[in-house]
Design a protein around this motif. Structure first.
Motif: not given
Length: 307
Positions: A42-50, A81-96
């Motif tokens: 979230r921080r790397e995407a420069d997004l606030t919780q709000e 959340l992952l889609k919003l943060y730009g995390v789309t790499e399949l292996r990382e999504v599966e890990r989380l």
């Protein structure tokens, strides 16, 4: 603690350890890794919780609870959340997703809910998944190094807090067994006050408990290369940490920051300003301690004297 090694994937740095998940770590550590990773993304995407709450049409408290560990996270929410943060790499999504599933499981310590302090149960969860345990004890032998007879006597002499004596011994045994069963048992470094190995615990009940306890310490060090014991001699005089025991836990691959546990306080996250003080105290005590070889000689000598 080792620094993180990253590989590049879809514009996001992904920990190298994401190639697999160590199932030995347990739900508490898996949950903490998941929360830490989501917070970082979230921080790397420069997004606030709000902003996250507003974009996903959630309440702000929901994002706070997820990142703070006050609630679990459903598969659909994690994927959003992952889609919003730009995390789309399949292996990382599966890990989380695997981490989220594991975080919902019940650890062996859950059976003791309502019978042991919640802060201690939380510590057991972290201890189960630690890769390096550093512990200081001034008055007694550390629980993970206690023989059952010693543990029973120590439990019987605690100030009555309502905890069952047999339960204390049972949990201590289970802690030892859990770490021994792990595929990659943690490294452990213990700092002991000399008086903890010289005090003739059980002399009015079973004089044989000591020397069996120091003999067990010596045998453990000699047979288990993952365990080191350093003794602070009485000749050192006053030293940092004499007012109470504490433990510092580190975790593999730097996926989770070091935490500190102290009885009566609970688990302190790395962000807590007191953690640095405990780190410094441990290093100061270590400087006062005998070298490993001399510590082993002293422990062996005490065992012989008590015989």
């Amino acid at each position: 603690m080792s620094s993180q090694t990253f590989v590049r994937a879809v514009g996001r740095p992904v920990p190298k350890a994401s190639q697999g998940m160590d199932l030995d770590l347990g739900p508490v550590v898996h949950s903490a890794i998941l929360r830490s990773t989501l917070h970082r993304y979230r921080r790397e995407a420069d997004l606030t919780q709000e902003f996250v709450a507003r974009h996903l049409e959630w309440s702000p408290s929901k994002v706070i609870r997820i990142e703070g560990g006050q609630s679990g996270i459903r598969k659909t929410d994690l994927e959003a959340l992952l889609k919003l943060y730009g995390v789309t790499e399949l292996r990382e999504v599966e890990r989380l997703l695997d981490l989220a599933r594991s975080a919902r499981e019940r650890g062996w310590w859950h059976r003791y809910q309502g019978r042991l302090e919640p802060t201690f149960l939380s510590y057991l969860g972290y201890e189960t998944g630690a890769s390096f345990i550093r512990e200081f004890q001034a008055a007694v032998i550390p629980p993970l190094l206690q023989i059952d007879e010693y543990a029973d006597i120590i439990a019987g002499n605690q100030i009555d807090d309502g905890t069952d004596r047999a339960l204390t011994v049972e949990v201590t045994r289970r802690r030892r067994e859990t770490l021994a069963w792990r595929q990659r048992p943690p490294r452990r470094l213990y700092l002991l006050d000399e008086m903890s190995i010289r005090r003739h615990v059980g002399i009015r009940i079973d004089p044989g408990v000591m020397p069996r306890q120091p003999a067990h310490l010596a045998e453990t060090v000699e047979t288990d290369p993952s365990v080191m014991i350093r003794v602070v001699p009485v000749s050192s005089g006053a030293y940092a940490g004499m007012n109470g025991a504490f433990a510092l836990l580190q975790f593999q691959d730097g996926l989770l920051d070091e935490v500190v546990y102290r009885e009566g306080i609970g688990v302190l996250p790395a962000a807590d300003r007191r953690v640095l003080g405990y780190r410094e105290a441990f290093e100061a005590i270590l400087e006062d301690a005998l070298p490993a070889e001399d510590s082993l000689e002293l422990i062996t000598a005490v065992a012989e004297e008590m015989r």
